[in-house]
Scaffold this active site. Structure first.
Site, mmCIF file in Angstrom:
data_model
loop_
_atom_site.group_PDB
_atom_site.id
_atom_site.type_symbol
_atom_site.label_atom_id
_atom_site.label_comp_id
_atom_site.label_asym_id
_atom_site.label_seq_id
_atom_site.Cartn_x
_atom_site.Cartn_y
_atom_site.Cartn_z
ATOM 1 N N ARG A 112 0.848 -1.199 0.000
ATOM 2 C CA ARG A 112 0.000 0.000 0.000
ATOM 3 C C ARG A 112 0.882 1.246 0.000
ATOM 4 O O ARG A 112 2.097 1.156 0.097
ATOM 5 C CB ARG A 112 -0.942 -0.014 1.201
ATOM 6 C CG ARG A 112 -0.209 -0.039 2.543
ATOM 7 C CD ARG A 112 -1.185 -0.033 3.720
ATOM 8 N NE ARG A 112 -0.461 -0.213 4.967
ATOM 9 C CZ ARG A 112 -1.034 -0.299 6.160
ATOM 10 N NH1 ARG A 112 -2.343 -0.239 6.273
ATOM 11 N NH2 ARG A 112 -0.305 -0.460 7.243
ATOM 12 N N ASN A 150 -5.268 7.167 4.442
ATOM 13 C CA ASN A 150 -4.923 6.428 5.655
ATOM 14 C C ASN A 150 -3.460 6.662 5.991
ATOM 15 O O ASN A 150 -2.575 6.376 5.177
ATOM 16 C CB ASN A 150 -5.149 4.916 5.460
ATOM 17 C CG ASN A 150 -5.019 4.159 6.768
ATOM 18 O OD1 ASN A 150 -5.949 4.149 7.575
ATOM 19 N ND2 ASN A 150 -3.884 3.542 7.001
ATOM 20 N N GLU A 151 -3.221 7.225 7.155
ATOM 21 C CA GLU A 151 -1.869 7.397 7.688
ATOM 22 C C GLU A 151 -0.887 7.963 6.668
ATOM 23 O O GLU A 151 0.043 7.262 6.218
ATOM 24 C CB GLU A 151 -1.335 6.074 8.245
ATOM 25 C CG GLU A 151 -2.042 5.638 9.510
ATOM 26 C CD GLU A 151 -1.333 4.496 10.229
ATOM 27 O OE1 GLU A 151 -0.523 3.801 9.594
ATOM 28 O OE2 GLU A 151 -1.600 4.300 11.416
ATOM 29 N N GLU A 322 -7.373 4.221 15.673
ATOM 30 C CA GLU A 322 -7.008 2.807 15.767
ATOM 31 C C GLU A 322 -6.335 2.590 17.117
ATOM 32 O O GLU A 322 -5.325 3.222 17.418
ATOM 33 C CB GLU A 322 -6.028 2.424 14.642
ATOM 34 C CG GLU A 322 -6.615 2.606 13.253
ATOM 35 C CD GLU A 322 -5.639 2.220 12.140
ATOM 36 O OE1 GLU A 322 -4.595 1.595 12.430
ATOM 37 O OE2 GLU A 322 -5.927 2.563 10.986
ATOM 38 N N TRP A 330 3.728 -6.033 13.469
ATOM 39 C CA TRP A 330 4.767 -5.312 12.721
ATOM 40 C C TRP A 330 5.990 -4.916 13.517
ATOM 41 O O TRP A 330 6.965 -4.432 12.950
ATOM 42 C CB TRP A 330 4.161 -4.087 12.047
ATOM 43 C CG TRP A 330 3.278 -3.248 12.930
ATOM 44 C CD1 TRP A 330 1.908 -3.298 12.982
ATOM 45 C CD2 TRP A 330 3.672 -2.263 13.893
ATOM 46 N NE1 TRP A 330 1.431 -2.399 13.925
ATOM 47 C CE2 TRP A 330 2.497 -1.751 14.495
ATOM 48 C CE3 TRP A 330 4.908 -1.762 14.307
ATOM 49 C CZ2 TRP A 330 2.517 -0.773 15.484
ATOM 50 C CZ3 TRP A 330 4.925 -0.776 15.296
ATOM 51 C CH2 TRP A 330 3.737 -0.288 15.870
ATOM 52 N N GLU A 370 -1.608 -8.934 7.454
ATOM 53 C CA GLU A 370 -1.840 -8.697 8.883
ATOM 54 C C GLU A 370 -2.531 -9.861 9.574
ATOM 55 O O GLU A 370 -3.220 -9.680 10.580
ATOM 56 C CB GLU A 370 -2.588 -7.376 9.062
ATOM 57 C CG GLU A 370 -1.703 -6.211 8.643
ATOM 58 C CD GLU A 370 -2.335 -4.831 8.782
ATOM 59 O OE1 GLU A 370 -3.548 -4.744 9.050
ATOM 60 O OE2 GLU A 370 -1.598 -3.845 8.603
ATOM 61 N N GLN A 371 -2.319 -11.078 9.074
ATOM 62 C CA GLN A 371 -3.004 -12.237 9.679
ATOM 63 C C GLN A 371 -2.550 -12.499 11.110
ATOM 64 O O GLN A 371 -3.255 -13.143 11.879
ATOM 65 C CB GLN A 371 -2.857 -13.479 8.812
ATOM 66 C CG GLN A 371 -1.431 -13.827 8.483
ATOM 67 C CD GLN A 371 -1.375 -14.988 7.502
ATOM 68 O OE1 GLN A 371 -1.334 -16.130 7.903
ATOM 69 N NE2 GLN A 371 -1.394 -14.695 6.215
ATOM 70 N N MET A 372 -1.368 -11.992 11.503
ATOM 71 C CA MET A 372 -0.903 -12.190 12.884
ATOM 72 C C MET A 372 -1.297 -11.026 13.799
ATOM 73 O O MET A 372 -0.846 -10.952 14.941
ATOM 74 C CB MET A 372 0.621 -12.369 12.903
ATOM 75 C CG MET A 372 1.131 -13.531 12.081
ATOM 76 S SD MET A 372 0.381 -15.098 12.555
ATOM 77 C CE MET A 372 1.167 -15.368 14.140
ATOM 78 N N HIS A 373 -2.113 -10.098 13.299
ATOM 79 C CA HIS A 373 -2.530 -8.924 14.079
ATOM 80 C C HIS A 373 -3.861 -9.217 14.764
ATOM 81 O O HIS A 373 -4.849 -9.522 14.116
ATOM 82 C CB HIS A 373 -2.677 -7.739 13.119
ATOM 83 C CG HIS A 373 -2.799 -6.403 13.790
ATOM 84 N ND1 HIS A 373 -3.831 -6.079 14.648
ATOM 85 C CD2 HIS A 373 -2.013 -5.299 13.714
ATOM 86 C CE1 HIS A 373 -3.663 -4.836 15.070
ATOM 87 N NE2 HIS A 373 -2.568 -4.345 14.520
HETATM 88 C C1 GAL Z 1 -1.891 1.067 11.021
HETATM 89 C C2 GAL Z 1 -2.718 1.072 9.752
HETATM 90 C C3 GAL Z 1 -3.709 -0.063 9.709
HETATM 91 C C4 GAL Z 1 -3.045 -1.346 10.118
HETATM 92 C C5 GAL Z 1 -2.462 -1.167 11.494
HETATM 93 C C6 GAL Z 1 -1.819 -2.429 12.036
HETATM 94 O O1 GAL Z 1 -0.657 1.673 10.809
HETATM 95 O O2 GAL Z 1 -3.424 2.293 9.616
HETATM 96 O O3 GAL Z 1 -4.235 -0.175 8.416
HETATM 97 O O4 GAL Z 1 -2.059 -1.648 9.198
HETATM 98 O O5 GAL Z 1 -1.482 -0.186 11.465
HETATM 99 O O6 GAL Z 1 -1.290 -2.222 13.317
#
Ligand code: GAL
Length: 640
Positions: A112, A150-151, A322, A330, A370-373
């Site tokens: 992204r 986004n961000e 968020e 990450w 992000e499957q581990m999130h």
């Molecule tokens: C943010 C982002 C989200 C997701 C999240 C994961 O930086 O806006 O889309 O990636 O982190 O922690």
């Protein structure tokens, strides 16, 4: 330009991706969200390829249904514009829309934020998709807020060295300087024969043999920041034509590559994405002992600092868009939060005046990056631990719904340009502006204070008794005037007013503060492990300035050299103080100005709202304070 919005009460939210799940489960998801006490659901911000699967072919059915389903459950929608994830067909259509890194390599497709802010064709595509969304949903009663993109800046995406950036940068320079001679003068291009005779000769300051001219790099950073402002404004203006709902952007923690105050001026409220454990391990540069102690709770001051910063960026209105619910994916290591932290983090935000805290994300995705999130639900839809904590917060909010925070007696100035200045020319490898400001913030918060953060062009300090201005590269005219009228104590430095607007050393030499006879005669930087001891205890680390002048020495080295000098309300501080010396200085300044302080135990933090005193225990064990025992990861709320 902003639209007035009605005052909001405190509420919870969640980030949801209906396009990730079969339609059959949306209604049940919505019902469970409502049952948990959630009010807001953010959707849509990465869904471009599903909204417009092929150029000009829109598929609205699923999004109509998703919004309708959430709305029918009594939920309010924050609709994101999907411009952070341009689809593959767009990259095929505009093969040069990719940002280019400092080594000259274009970014690739497959994650992204691969776009270039300066690519005019990409901007036109953004305007098109935002217009389509705003036209369709601007009057939808369930769409009660918007998020742009986004961000901005995530994954190091503000600076680009593309042909599009080069051409826009040259235009920006021509506007700013009007003639190459003026630019040569401002940048000092006589040095190393760098003179230009036309704007079309100027390149981007990457791939130079040794360091590029700092004025050149500073202007590139200002330009890149302005590109984010105009990119965001393009979207805001379109949305406002179709919707009266408030518009936000979700900023990040510790990202300073563009001026958030300038982006914020076009929005109704700020928001940021708070991942306390990821930040502690991956972004803070804390000691190993600190990381180990707060591994499952996060740093006790990092969230608070950003809450105060974004309250300033949002001119009083802000959200957490968020909120970490469990382990993220990450950081170099991703710990599980201590039971209670998903509640504590929300209350820290509400204590600082947040209107909404929105957990990321509803359900953990079993596929892709992000499957581990973690989410509030596991991938099998069973509740993850944070769901019960969010539900508890929602119940507590029902008793204390009013958003707001108490007035602060102390203010700290934060400036994005100074972060760029000291990154461009640190002069000591660890002179990091963000660290300097946050170490000051930590010192104040350890004294139990409410703190406001102010932008660098603040023109009125009359609400404060103590104002801190560390490392502000150039004092603005309004702030200089406000300091001249100030009745409390202002502590400026180190490195405050040390550069002109053009990134040169001013003459007369810094800090050149009217009424304060104090001059920085020379500076030095100190490697880790070296320090200069101070006569009252504590030491100077990282950065030391030799001060001259007739102003009163307020702090001296053990050899008697002045470190801080005072006249009237102004104190200039010529060094980076360690924790002990900083706290002593702050404590004394508070005592002198009648600001009441409390020594907070390690890991216990306090914030007052207008009606409540909120104590937050970031420690992995209980703490007793003021006769109350607060459990590990506990929150204690009492009337003021
Ligand atoms: C943010 C982002 C989200 C997701 C999240 C994961 O930086 O806006 O889309 O990636 O982190 O922690």
């Amino acid at each position: 330009m902003t639209t007035a919005s009605p005052p909001l009460t405190r509420a919870l939210g969640v980030c949801y991706y209906p396009e990730h799940w079969p339609q059959e489960i949306w209604a049940e998801d919505a019902a469970r969200m409502a049952e948990a006490g959630i009010t807001w659901v953010r959707i849509g911000e990465f869904a471009w390829s599903r909204i417009e699967p092929a150029p000009g072919r829109f598929d609205w059915d699923w999004l109509d249904t998703a919004i309708e389903t959430l709305g029918a459950a009594g939920l309010k929608v924050v609709l994101g514009t999907p411009t952070a994830t341009p689809p593959r067909w767009l990259a095929t259509k505009l093969p040069d829309m990719f940002a280019v890194d400092a080594e000259g390599r274009p970014r690739g497709f497959g994650s992204r934020r691969h776009y270039d802010f300066s690519h005019r064709g990409f901007r036109a595509e953004c305007a098109r998709i935002v217009t389509a969304l705003a036209t369709r949903y601007g009057a939808n009663p369930h769409v009660a807020a918007w998020q742009t993109d986004n961000e901005y800046g995530c994954h190091d995406t503000i600076l680009s060295y593309s042909p599009a950036a080069l051409s826009a940068f040259r235009d920006w320079l021509a506007q700013k300087y009007q003639s190459p001679e003026a630019l040569n003068r401002a940048w000092g291009n006589v040095f190393w024969s760098m003179d230009y005779s036309g704007f079309d000769e100027i390149g981007l300051p990457n791939l130079t043999v040794t360091e590029a001219n700092p004025s050149h790099v500073m202007d590139l950073r200002r330009f890149a920041s302005d590109e984010v402002v105009s990119f965001n404004r393009l979207q805001v203006e379109i949305i406002r034509r179709h919707s009266a709902a408030p518009i936000l952007h979700n900023y990040m923690g510790r990202v300073v590559d563009f001026d958030h105050f300038k982006v914020g001026a076009d929005l109704d409220a700020a928001s940021w994405d708070s991942y306390p454990l990821g930040f502690l391990i991956g972004r803070l540069g804390a000691s190993e002992a600190h990381k180990a102690r707060f591994l499952r709770q996060g740093d006790p001051d990092n969230q608070a600092f950003h809450h105060d910063l974004y309250r300033a960026v949002g001119r009083g209105r802000w959200w957490v868009m968020e909120q970490q619910p469990g382990p993220v994916n990450w950081a170099p290591w991703n710990a599980d939060p201590l039971p209670g932290m998903a509640r504590l983090w929300a209350w820290e935000a509400f204590a600082h005046g947040a209107e909404t805290v929105s957990y990321f994300r509803w359900r953990q995705a079993p596929f892709a990056q992000e499957q581990m999130h973690a989410g509030l639900l596991r991938p099998d839809s069973a509740a993850a631990p944070a769901l019960a904590e969010a539900t508890q917060v929602a119940r507590e909010l029902a008793l204390e719904p009013e958003a707001g925070t108490a007035a602060a007696p102390v203010a700290l100035v934060f400036d994005y340009e100074s972060a760029w200045a000291w990154k461009i020319q640190p002069q000591g490898q660890d002179f990091d502006y963000f660290d300097l400001v946050t170490s000051t913030y930590r010192g104040l918060r350890a004294l139990g204070l409410n703190i406001d953060i102010l932008p660098p062009d603040t023109g009125d300090l009359s609400a404060y008794r103590l104002v801190l201005v560390p490392g502000l590269a150039t004092l603005s005219a309004p702030l200089t005037a406000a300091l001249a009228r100030f009745q409390g104590r202002a502590i400026l430095g180190p490195r405050t007013n040390a550069k002109t607007e053009d990134f040169a050393i001013p003459v007369p030499l810094p800090p050149a503060l009217p009424g304060l006879d104090c001059t920085v005669a020379r500076v030095e930087s100190l490697p880790p492990g070296t320090e200069i001891p101070l006569s009252g205890g504590g030491a100077i680390q990282r950065w030391h300035e030799v001060l001259e002048g007739s102003a009163e020495a307020r702090l001296t080295t053990t050899t008697g050299a002045p470190v801080a000098m005072t006249a009237g309300p102004l104190t200039y501080l010529g060094g980076w103080l360690d924790e002990t010396a900083l706290k002593d200085l702050l404590r004394a300044a508070c005592a002198e100005t009648g600001v009441e302080t409390t020594e907070m135990p390690e890991g216990l933090r306090r914030r007052d709202t207008s009606r409540l005193r909120i104590l937050l225990n970031y420690n992995p064990e209980p703490v007793t304070f003021d006769g109350v025992t607060i459990p590990a990861a506990g929150v204690h709320i009492s009337p003021l």
